[in-house]
Design a protein around this motif. Structure first.
Motif, PDB file in Angstrom:
ATOM      1  N   SER A   1       0.799  -1.346   0.051  1.00  0.00           N
ATOM      2  CA  SER A   1       0.119  -0.049   0.181  1.00  0.00           C
ATOM      3  C   SER A   1       0.757   1.309   0.152  1.00  0.00           C
ATOM      4  O   SER A   1       0.399   2.060  -0.621  1.00  0.00           O
ATOM      5  CB  SER A   1      -0.882   0.053   1.282  1.00  0.00           C
TER       6      SER A   1
ATOM      7  N   ARG B   1      -4.424  -3.961  -8.224  1.00  0.00           N
ATOM      8  CA  ARG B   1      -5.348  -4.116  -7.047  1.00  0.00           C
ATOM      9  C   ARG B   1      -4.786  -3.074  -6.159  1.00  0.00           C
ATOM     10  O   ARG B   1      -3.774  -2.986  -5.926  1.00  0.00           O
ATOM     11  CB  ARG B   1      -5.191  -5.719  -6.970  1.00  0.00           C
ATOM     12  N   SER B   2      -5.896  -2.515  -5.435  1.00  0.00           N
ATOM     13  CA  SER B   2      -5.430  -1.530  -4.263  1.00  0.00           C
ATOM     14  C   SER B   2      -5.222  -2.418  -2.944  1.00  0.00           C
ATOM     15  O   SER B   2      -5.740  -3.355  -2.676  1.00  0.00           O
ATOM     16  CB  SER B   2      -6.750  -0.606  -4.135  1.00  0.00           C
TER      17      SER B   2
ATOM     18  N   ARG C   1      -4.745  -1.116  -0.301  1.00  0.00           N
ATOM     19  CA  ARG C   1      -5.629  -0.701   0.782  1.00  0.00           C
ATOM     20  C   ARG C   1      -6.893  -1.265   0.949  1.00  0.00           C
ATOM     21  O   ARG C   1      -7.271  -1.739   2.045  1.00  0.00           O
ATOM     22  CB  ARG C   1      -5.534   0.874   0.678  1.00  0.00           C
ATOM     23  N   LYS C   2      -7.392  -1.599  -0.090  1.00  0.00           N
ATOM     24  CA  LYS C   2      -8.535  -2.147  -0.320  1.00  0.00           C
ATOM     25  C   LYS C   2      -8.377  -3.699   0.071  1.00  0.00           C
ATOM     26  O   LYS C   2      -9.192  -4.328   1.090  1.00  0.00           O
ATOM     27  CB  LYS C   2      -9.393  -2.188  -1.625  1.00  0.00           C
ATOM     28  N   ALA C   3      -7.366  -4.046  -0.318  1.00  0.00           N
ATOM     29  CA  ALA C   3      -7.177  -5.683   0.137  1.00  0.00           C
ATOM     30  C   ALA C   3      -6.838  -5.874   1.646  1.00  0.00           C
ATOM     31  O   ALA C   3      -7.472  -6.812   2.207  1.00  0.00           O
ATOM     32  CB  ALA C   3      -5.779  -6.251  -0.692  1.00  0.00           C
TER      33      ALA C   3
ATOM     34  N   GLU D   1      -8.381  -3.752   4.066  1.00  0.00           N
ATOM     35  CA  GLU D   1      -9.628  -3.512   4.543  1.00  0.00           C
ATOM     36  C   GLU D   1     -10.692  -4.987   4.389  1.00  0.00           C
ATOM     37  O   GLU D   1     -11.313  -5.135   5.320  1.00  0.00           O
ATOM     38  CB  GLU D   1     -10.394  -2.409   3.628  1.00  0.00           C
ATOM     39  N   GLU D   2     -10.432  -5.503   3.276  1.00  0.00           N
ATOM     40  CA  GLU D   2     -11.118  -6.806   3.034  1.00  0.00           C
ATOM     41  C   GLU D   2     -10.778  -7.837   3.901  1.00  0.00           C
ATOM     42  O   GLU D   2     -11.276  -9.092   4.225  1.00  0.00           O
ATOM     43  CB  GLU D   2     -11.263  -7.100   1.597  1.00  0.00           C
TER      44      GLU D   2
END
Lengths: 406, 247
Positions: free
Chosen positions: B187, B232-233, B235-237, B239-240
């Protein structure tokens, strides 16, 4: 790579491992402090010899009876009777370069005061002996020419004899003591001079008019020696020649024949004693220097291990742009800093030790600036010399392999 | 399109191992443009380490050309290569390679120490700036052993960007980290990439490669694929990710 950055890098690298840095320094500390101590002790004892010899009298010249030789074997000078009072008178009248001259008699006898007694050294001389031998009066007064004429039973006594014969607080002046069987009146005390280089107590002395010693104690017609003072150090050689010429003429010694006397100057004695102490100093300093080399090898050892241990660090430094020369300089700088700090500590220790020794031995304490400066240079040189090999090794590492090193 | 930051053409690298020639790279060509986030992937023995060494100017090719920021690295001396590394490249290693018992800020300042043009004050300012960028401004005076693995890698990243390099070279930079921390580091890389940093990321984990915008696959000294994709982000990964995973 400027020198400031370099020093900073080397310094922080060393500070990461303080204990090791200190232990590495130890060898240099010991080496330098022993060199400084040895040189210091040498210089101090030298100065102390100079002091002692000049305490014996400024520009002292001693005329002694020659040693007797029988078939090539020296049999000493005790039985030689070649010096007489008339020699002293002759020198007194004719010599140009002398400021004072005195006949000297040496004797020893039991000195007694009431319950106290002491086996002391007796000296006989004229009124000038005090100035020739650099004795000073603590109390009382010197004897006079009149005392010499009258073989007066008067004496000046040194501090050791004062202590041995009198209770503390008693004024010895005017007291009558016995020297052997002879009652003698104390008319003065001498200022303390301490021990001389050979460890003789210079305060263990009782001075009387020479006539008293010669006639009343020894009953001899020759004299033991003549002591004189040259007017200054620069005319000491001329004074010696003059005395030799005068005495050879008066003793009717033919050209080429041996003298029946011997003239010694303070300078000769100084030379003799300093050559012995100089030899010792050189020897001890050489031994100390070896410990310095061992210390240097210690640095090399540790630096070598350090380079291996820090291979990864070296790889990293190279990866982020350090030149080989920067790495070389960094490690050299580290070893120089180690040896210089070690050297500084060593110098301080060495000076402390030699200070301690000189206090203990009663020597003057001398800081030998050349020795200190030289040790400092030697330290820097040790650092460079013994740091070079490990530093070279570090700088020639391949960054790829160094980075992968585990 | 802008000039490429890296340009390699028909790059070959041959080693002599025990009298035998080993071809680690057998004619590789590609270009990397400003602002790209490239992963160089391959299994062990694919030549990716050799690639990284050459890209990082730690090694020179046997044949072929390599330009970095318009400068050819052919026939450069050791010192010239060191200067190129100092000015143009930021390294991030798998095992962080921080100097032990040296504070974070001093570690970050290190590359600038080898650059004479930078004053003490500028060095400090730039190191603080770099640490701020990786979110460790409040840990400036911490020693590496007082920092977690992820934080240590952040310090290493700060060290890599402090000299404002034209490219960041990361060598398995997440290899020593757990998944969550890896994602955090990725990230951070994405963030830096968003600020315009060009990054080449060497890895053997395809999972990690999905966080980059271009993947160059190496096998046996050849490029077998070179594809661009929206990344692929990370950060999103993150959060998931289930909160207790890997903890």
């Amino acid at each position: 790579m400027n020198i400031f950055n370099l020093t900073k890098i080397a310094y922080t690298a060393l500070m990461r491992n303080k204990t090791r840095a200190l232990l590495t320094m130890l060898g240099i500390v010991i080496g330098i402090s022993s060199v400084i101590t040895m040189v210091g002790v040498g210089e101090s004892s030298q100065a102390s010899i100079n002091n002692q010899v000049s305490q014996m009298g400024t520009n002292l010249i001693m005329v002694m009876r020659a040693r007797m030789r029988e078939r090539g074997v020296s049999t000493g000078r005790d039985n030689v009777q070649s010096l007489k009072i008339k020699d002293v008178q002759l020198i007194e009248e004719k010599a140009h370069y002398l400021s004072a001259v005195s006949p000297v008699f040496n004797a020893s006898a039991q000195i007694i005061n009431g319950n106290y007694n002491w086996s002391g050294t007796i000296m006989g001389g004229n009124t000038e002996l005090m100035s020739i031998r650099k004795f000073e009066l603590e109390t009382g007064a010197n004897f006079t020419d009149d005392d010499i004429r009258k073989y007066s039973k008067v004496a000046l006594i040194g501090q050791t004899i004062v202590e041995e014969l009198f209770d503390e607080g008693t004024d010895p002046i005017g007291k009558v003591i016995r020297v052997g069987n002879m009652p003698v009146k104390v008319i003065g005390t001498l200022k303390a001079k301490g021990e001389n280089q050979m460890g003789e107590d210079q305060d263990d002395v009782l001075i009387m008019p020479y006539t008293t010693v010669q006639k009343r104690m020894l009953g001899i017609d020759y004299i033991h020696m003549i002591m004189a003072s040259a007017m200054s150090e620069s005319v000491a050689d001329e004074a010696v020649k003059e005395i030799e010429t005068l005495l050879r003429a008066s003793h009717k010694i033919k050209d080429g024949a041996d003298d029946d006397f011997e003239v010694r100057t303070q300078a000769e004695m100084l030379e003799m004693m300093s050559s012995i102490s100089g030899m010792m100093t050189t020897l001890l300093t050489a031994i100390a220097a070896i410990s310095l080399i061992v210390g240097g090898i210690g640095i090399m050892n540790i630096m070598y291990v350090t380079v291996t241990e820090r291979t990864k660090e070296i790889g990293l430094r190279m990866a982020i742009g350090a030149h080989s020369s920067s790495i070389l300089m960094q490690f050299l700088c580290e070893s120089v800093i180690l040896s210089l700090i070690g050297g500084l500590i060593g110098i301080v220790f060495g000076l402390l030790i030699s200070y301690g020794l000189s206090v203990w031995q009663g020597w003057p304490f001398i800081i030998s600036t050349p020795a200190v400066l030289l040790s400092f240079l030697v330290c820097a040189a040790t650092g460079v010399f013994f740091g070079w090999y490990p530093a070279k090794k570090a700088s020639s590492l391949d960054p790829i392999n160094a980075l992968r090193y585990e | 399109m802008a000039h490429p930051i890296l340009k390699i053409d028909n790059l070959r690298r041959t080693f002599m191992v025990g009298g035998e020639e080993v071809h680690a790279l057998k004619g590789v060509s590609f270009e990397i443009y400003p602002g790209e986030f490239v992963s160089i992937m391959g299994s062990s023995g694919s030549g990716k380490s050799t690639m990284l060494n050459i890209l990082g100017c730690l090694d020179t090719p046997t044949s072929g050309t390599y330009y970095i920021d318009g400068i050819s690295v052919k026939d450069r001396s050791r010192n010239e290569l060191a200067d190129i590394r100092n000015h143009k490249i930021g390294f991030v290693f798998q095992s962080y390679n921080l100097l032990p018992r040296t504070s974070a800020i001093e570690n970050v300042e290190l590359p600038l120490l080898y650059n004479n043009k930078i004053s003490v004050r500028e060095r400090r300012e730039r190191a603080i700036e770099a640490l701020e960028l990786v979110g460790l401004k409040d840990r400036m005076e911490h020693m590496p052993n007082q920092l977690s693995g992820g934080q240590q890698q952040r310090v290493a990243i700060a060290r890599a960007i402090v000299n404002d390099p034209v490219i960041l070279l990361a060598d398995e930079a997440t290899g020593n980290l757990d998944t969550r921390t890896s994602f955090e580091i990725m990230s951070l890389f994405q963030e830096l990439n968003g600020k315009g940093k060009t990054i080449a990321f060497v890895t053997h984990e395809s999972d990690i490669a999905t966080f980059t915008s271009r993947t160059i696959m190496l096998r046996d000294g050849h490029i077998i694929s070179d594809g661009k994709a929206e990344y692929r982000s990370a950060r999103k990964a993150l959060e998931e990710m289930p909160p207790d995973i890997d903890e």
